[in-house]
Scaffold this motif. Structure first.
Motif, PDB file in Angstrom:
ATOM      1  N   LEU A   1     -36.273 -10.120  12.644  1.00 23.87           N
ATOM      2  CA  LEU A   1     -35.769  -9.302  11.540  1.00 23.87           C
ATOM      3  C   LEU A   1     -35.423  -7.894  12.017  1.00 23.87           C
ATOM      4  CD1 LEU A   1     -38.276 -10.404   8.743  1.00 23.87           C
ATOM      5  CD2 LEU A   1     -35.831 -10.941   8.843  1.00 23.87           C
ATOM      6  N   ALA A   2     -36.247  -7.325  12.885  1.00 22.93           N
ATOM      7  CA  ALA A   2     -35.968  -5.981  13.410  1.00 22.93           C
ATOM      8  C   ALA A   2     -34.663  -5.958  14.190  1.00 22.93           C
ATOM      9  CB  ALA A   2     -37.138  -5.517  14.281  1.00 22.93           C
ATOM     10  N   GLU A   3     -34.447  -6.963  15.021  1.00 17.49           N
ATOM     11  CA  GLU A   3     -33.202  -7.026  15.794  1.00 17.49           C
ATOM     12  C   GLU A   3     -31.994  -7.237  14.886  1.00 17.49           C
ATOM     13  OE1 GLU A   3     -33.764 -10.125  18.598  1.00 17.49           O
ATOM     14  OE2 GLU A   3     -35.306  -9.045  19.767  1.00 17.49           O
ATOM     15  N   GLU A   4     -32.159  -8.096  13.862  1.00 13.32           N
ATOM     16  CA  GLU A   4     -31.030  -8.372  12.963  1.00 13.32           C
ATOM     17  C   GLU A   4     -30.596  -7.124  12.211  1.00 13.32           C
ATOM     18  OE1 GLU A   4     -30.155 -11.076   8.966  1.00 13.32           O
ATOM     19  OE2 GLU A   4     -31.923 -11.475  10.208  1.00 13.32           O
ATOM     20  N   TYR A   5     -31.541  -6.398  11.630  1.00 13.62           N
ATOM     21  CA  TYR A   5     -31.179  -5.207  10.873  1.00 13.62           C
ATOM     22  C   TYR A   5     -30.786  -4.046  11.787  1.00 13.62           C
ATOM     23  CZ  TYR A   5     -32.605  -7.423   6.538  1.00 13.62           C
ATOM     24  OH  TYR A   5     -32.681  -8.255   5.457  1.00 13.62           O
ATOM     25  N   SER A   6     -31.277  -4.039  13.005  1.00 13.19           N
ATOM     26  CA  SER A   6     -30.869  -3.004  13.960  1.00 13.19           C
ATOM     27  C   SER A   6     -29.391  -3.139  14.287  1.00 13.19           C
ATOM     28  CB  SER A   6     -31.691  -3.112  15.250  1.00 13.19           C
ATOM     29  OG  SER A   6     -33.048  -2.835  14.997  1.00 13.19           O
ATOM     30  N   ASP A   7     -28.915  -4.394  14.393  1.00 11.44           N
ATOM     31  CA  ASP A   7     -27.498  -4.616  14.666  1.00 11.44           C
ATOM     32  C   ASP A   7     -26.632  -4.115  13.523  1.00 11.44           C
ATOM     33  OD1 ASP A   7     -28.192  -5.737  17.064  1.00 11.44           O
ATOM     34  OD2 ASP A   7     -28.131  -7.814  16.320  1.00 11.44           O
ATOM     35  N   TYR A   8     -27.086  -4.311  12.285  1.00 16.05           N
ATOM     36  CA  TYR A   8     -26.304  -3.867  11.139  1.00 16.05           C
ATOM     37  C   TYR A   8     -26.242  -2.340  11.048  1.00 16.05           C
ATOM     38  CZ  TYR A   8     -26.545  -8.668   9.395  1.00 16.05           C
ATOM     39  OH  TYR A   8     -26.432 -10.024   9.249  1.00 16.05           O
ATOM     40  N   ALA A   9     -27.290  -1.679  11.454  1.00 14.96           N
ATOM     41  CA  ALA A   9     -27.394  -0.229  11.231  1.00 14.96           C
ATOM     42  C   ALA A   9     -27.380   0.548  12.542  1.00 14.96           C
ATOM     43  CB  ALA A   9     -28.672   0.072  10.460  1.00 14.96           C
ATOM     44  N   GLU A  10     -26.789  -0.022  13.597  1.00 10.25           N
ATOM     45  CA  GLU A  10     -26.840   0.661  14.886  1.00 10.25           C
ATOM     46  C   GLU A  10     -26.045   1.968  14.891  1.00 10.25           C
ATOM     47  OE1 GLU A  10     -25.233  -1.819  17.856  1.00 10.25           O
ATOM     48  OE2 GLU A  10     -23.324  -2.188  16.823  1.00 10.25           O
ATOM     49  N   ASP A  11     -25.063   2.092  13.987  1.00  7.84           N
ATOM     50  CA  ASP A  11     -24.271   3.327  13.953  1.00  7.84           C
ATOM     51  C   ASP A  11     -24.965   4.437  13.186  1.00  7.84           C
ATOM     52  OD1 ASP A  11     -22.310   2.052  15.389  1.00  7.84           O
ATOM     53  OD2 ASP A  11     -21.217   1.371  13.597  1.00  7.84           O
ATOM     54  N   SER A  12     -25.887   4.066  12.260  1.00  5.94           N
ATOM     55  CA  SER A  12     -26.523   5.089  11.417  1.00  5.94           C
ATOM     56  C   SER A  12     -27.965   5.386  11.819  1.00  5.94           C
ATOM     57  CB  SER A  12     -26.487   4.659   9.946  1.00  5.94           C
ATOM     58  OG  SER A  12     -27.163   3.419   9.783  1.00  5.94           O
ATOM     59  N   ILE A  13     -28.621   4.476  12.463  1.00  9.75           N
ATOM     60  CA  ILE A  13     -30.025   4.666  12.856  1.00  9.75           C
ATOM     61  C   ILE A  13     -30.081   5.102  14.313  1.00  9.75           C
ATOM     62  CG2 ILE A  13     -32.282   3.587  13.084  1.00  9.75           C
ATOM     63  CD1 ILE A  13     -31.360   3.874  10.224  1.00  9.75           C
ATOM     64  N   SER A  14     -30.768   6.194  14.551  1.00 16.92           N
ATOM     65  CA  SER A  14     -30.817   6.730  15.918  1.00 16.92           C
ATOM     66  C   SER A  14     -31.887   6.046  16.761  1.00 16.92           C
ATOM     67  CB  SER A  14     -31.096   8.240  15.886  1.00 16.92           C
ATOM     68  OG  SER A  14     -32.362   8.492  15.278  1.00 16.92           O
ATOM     69  N   ALA A  15     -32.959   5.566  16.144  1.00 21.32           N
ATOM     70  CA  ALA A  15     -34.034   4.969  16.935  1.00 21.32           C
ATOM     71  C   ALA A  15     -34.755   3.909  16.114  1.00 21.32           C
ATOM     72  CB  ALA A  15     -35.035   6.033  17.382  1.00 21.32           C
ATOM     73  N   VAL A  16     -35.024   2.770  16.755  1.00 24.25           N
ATOM     74  CA  VAL A  16     -35.849   1.706  16.163  1.00 24.25           C
ATOM     75  C   VAL A  16     -37.036   1.503  17.092  1.00 24.25           C
ATOM     76  CG1 VAL A  16     -35.967  -0.690  15.432  1.00 24.25           C
ATOM     77  CG2 VAL A  16     -33.850   0.596  15.093  1.00 24.25           C
ATOM     78  N   LEU A  17     -38.214   1.870  16.613  1.00 25.28           N
ATOM     79  CA  LEU A  17     -39.427   1.807  17.427  1.00 25.28           C
ATOM     80  C   LEU A  17     -40.266   0.620  16.978  1.00 25.28           C
ATOM     81  CD1 LEU A  17     -40.362   5.602  17.209  1.00 25.28           C
ATOM     82  CD2 LEU A  17     -38.968   4.469  18.955  1.00 25.28           C
ATOM     83  N   THR A  18     -40.557  -0.252  17.922  1.00 25.26           N
ATOM     84  CA  THR A  18     -41.347  -1.450  17.581  1.00 25.26           C
ATOM     85  C   THR A  18     -42.603  -1.503  18.445  1.00 25.26           C
ATOM     86  OG1 THR A  18     -40.090  -2.788  19.159  1.00 25.26           O
ATOM     87  CG2 THR A  18     -39.324  -2.762  16.881  1.00 25.26           C
ATOM     88  N   ASP A  19     -43.695  -1.858  17.805  1.00 24.50           N
ATOM     89  CA  ASP A  19     -44.975  -2.071  18.489  1.00 24.50           C
ATOM     90  C   ASP A  19     -45.566  -3.348  17.886  1.00 24.50           C
ATOM     91  OD1 ASP A  19     -47.330  -1.973  19.851  1.00 24.50           O
ATOM     92  OD2 ASP A  19     -48.172  -0.288  18.729  1.00 24.50           O
ATOM     93  N   ILE A  20     -45.115  -4.486  18.404  1.00 19.90           N
ATOM     94  CA  ILE A  20     -45.435  -5.784  17.802  1.00 19.90           C
ATOM     95  C   ILE A  20     -46.327  -6.579  18.745  1.00 19.90           C
ATOM     96  CG2 ILE A  20     -44.482  -7.934  16.908  1.00 19.90           C
ATOM     97  CD1 ILE A  20     -41.890  -6.371  16.310  1.00 19.90           C
ATOM     98  N   GLN A  21     -47.514  -6.863  18.285  1.00 23.17           N
ATOM     99  CA  GLN A  21     -48.454  -7.658  19.092  1.00 23.17           C
ATOM    100  C   GLN A  21     -47.975  -9.105  19.140  1.00 23.17           C
ATOM    101  OE1 GLN A  21     -52.569  -7.092  18.028  1.00 23.17           O
ATOM    102  NE2 GLN A  21     -53.185  -9.097  18.809  1.00 23.17           N
ATOM    103  N   GLU A  22     -48.118  -9.711  20.295  1.00 15.79           N
ATOM    104  CA  GLU A  22     -47.642 -11.078  20.487  1.00 15.79           C
ATOM    105  C   GLU A  22     -48.563 -12.086  19.800  1.00 15.79           C
ATOM    106  OE1 GLU A  22     -44.896 -12.016  21.865  1.00 15.79           O
ATOM    107  OE2 GLU A  22     -44.241 -10.023  22.545  1.00 15.79           O
TER     108      GLU A  22
END
Length: 452
Positions: free
Chosen positions: A314-335
């Motif tokens: 989900l993070a990757e999908e929405y990051s692609d949609y908003a890559e022009d408006s969002i400057s940084a997507v920070l993820t800390d996801i435990q496996e």
């Protein structure tokens, strides 16, 4: 003193006195005769003993035997020779006597003379015993009455007081007061009754507590059902409102194109607009159907869901949609964080949260997504800079609620659907303002365990 004790006391006293009177009457009537018969038997035995003693005693030494016998028995003694002449047992002088009675023949030691010993029982002793019994009547009667009263009082108290206590406790139980216990733990039937009363009190208390719990649960369930019904009414009212405007717009555009008036002569342009509105309505109707399905379905799916992979996707999908408006997507996801539930519903709920974070972040803002499992899986989605006015926070999860009334972004059902999914699985969630943004927290709790 209670009436039961009084009645028991009176009954026992009357019964005891009746029995004592009957017993005393029997003694008065039967004892003298019984005593007389026994005395006569003993007298016969003593006479035989006297005869036996005379047979081993010389005649001149026999006087003390006769004297002692007469003194001890009070009997009349007659001594006859072989011609049935009366012989004095003291002087042994003979005289004629008209005594016709069976006697005991014997000979003195060293004598050839035959004698017959005749004894007669003296009834004066039986009469004396009868007079003694009659003389003791007042004292015995007074003693018996006193003992009957004392015994009846003690027995009536001993018997009825536990029953009175049990009656009081039963009355308390009838008033739904189960704090009382019967203290009369004894080995008899009253003790068994006390134990049964105590057990019944415990069981009734447990049943009443359980009934109160169920009643409370039923009250809560009724209140919850009323709240659901209220939400349904508001929801369908909102649905009709949301559908009314776009449907009216499409109808107006189609009628305008059909009539070929004004700007609607450009059919291609307005057909494209109508198609766009209908596509939006199609998505809206899908959201409505999803809400209806969640509302009427009582089934809860519990299958392992790897939300680590889900949140990453989900993070990757929405990051692609908003890559022009969002400057940084920070993820800390435990496996390999796994919870148990419905994968599609969880994806829908988390997708709405992450999608809102990207959609409501200012240009050049940032979105932080963290997923940790420290015994409980916790997802945190935070976007900044962003802020929600405090008056809007309590209403964000209501259907069709928008913080910006003029905004046409979204159907207004995203967070409402997420809320329904979280509540279906009893998952804790909250949204709050931070220093420079908005944070959404989801705590899956024990849904990290299959047995929940």
């Amino acid at each position: 003193m209670k009436r039961l004790t009084l009645r028991t006391f009176a009954l026992l006293t009357a019964l005891s006195l009746t029995i004592c009177a009957a017993a005393f009457l029997c003694i008065w009537l039967a004892l003298p005769n019984a005593g007389k018969s026994r005395s006569q038997r003993l007298f016969a035995e003593e006479t035989e003993q006297l005869v036996s003693a005379l047979r081993v005693t010389e005649k001149q030494n026999s006087e003390p035997l006769f004297t002692d016998f007469i003194r001890e028995t009070g009997a009349f003694v007659f001594l006859l020779d072989d011609e049935k002449n009366y012989v004095s047992p003291y002087t042994f002088e003979r005289a004629r006597a008209d005594i016709d009675n069976t006697g005991y023949p014997f000979r003195f030691l060293g004598s050839d003379e035959d004698y017959i010993l005749i004894t007669q029982y003296n009834n004066a002793r039986s009469d004396e015993l009868k007079r003694a019994i009659l003389g003791s009547v007042p004292f015995v009667a007074a003693t018996v009455v006193i003992l009957c009263l004392i015994g009846s009082w003690i027995f009536s108290r001993y018997t009825t007081q536990p029953m009175i206590r049990i009656g009081k406790i039963a009355k308390k139980m009838a008033e739904l007061d189960f704090s009382w216990y019967c203290p009369d733990i004894r080995g008899d039937e009253i003790g068994m009754l006390s134990v049964s009363i105590n057990e019944m009190s415990d069981k009734l208390r447990s049943a009443l507590d359980e009934l109160n719990l169920r009643n409370s649960a039923l009250t809560d369930e009724i209140a919850l059902e009323k709240e659901r019904e209220r939400r349904r009414m508001l929801f369908f009212s909102g649905v009709s409102h949301e559908l009314k405007t776009p449907v009216a717009v499409v109808i107006g555009q189609l009628e305008g194109m059909q009539a070929g008036i004004g700007v609607y002569k450009d059919r291609e342009k307005y057909l494209a607009r109508s198609a766009e509105i209908l596509r939006s309505l199609s998505g809206f109707i899908k959201e409505v159907l999803a809400v209806s399905h969640l509302d009427i379905s009582d089934e809860i799916e519990r299958r392992p869901v790897n939300i680590s992979d889900m949140v990453k996707g989900l993070a990757e999908e929405y990051s692609d949609y908003a890559e022009d408006s969002i400057s940084a997507v920070l993820t800390d996801i435990q496996e390999d964080v796994t919870v148990y539930g419905d994968e599609k519903l969880f994806e829908k709920a988390l997708g709405n949260i992450i999608g809102n974070a990207f959609a409501h972040t200012s240009d050049n803002g940032s979105v932080r997504i963290a997923l940790k499992n420290g015994g409980s899986a916790i997802l945190i989605v935070e976007n900044s800079p962003a802020h929600i006015h405090e008056e809007h926070l309590p209403h964000l999860f209501e259907a069709f609620y928008r913080t910006d009334k003029s905004s046409e972004h979204g159907s207004g059902l995203g967070l409402y659907i997420s809320r329904m999914i979280f509540e279906k699985y009893d998952i804790a969630y909250k949204i709050e303002n931070t220093a420079d943004g908005v944070r959404f927290t989801v705590d899956f709790g024990n849904y990290t365990q299959k047995t929940h």
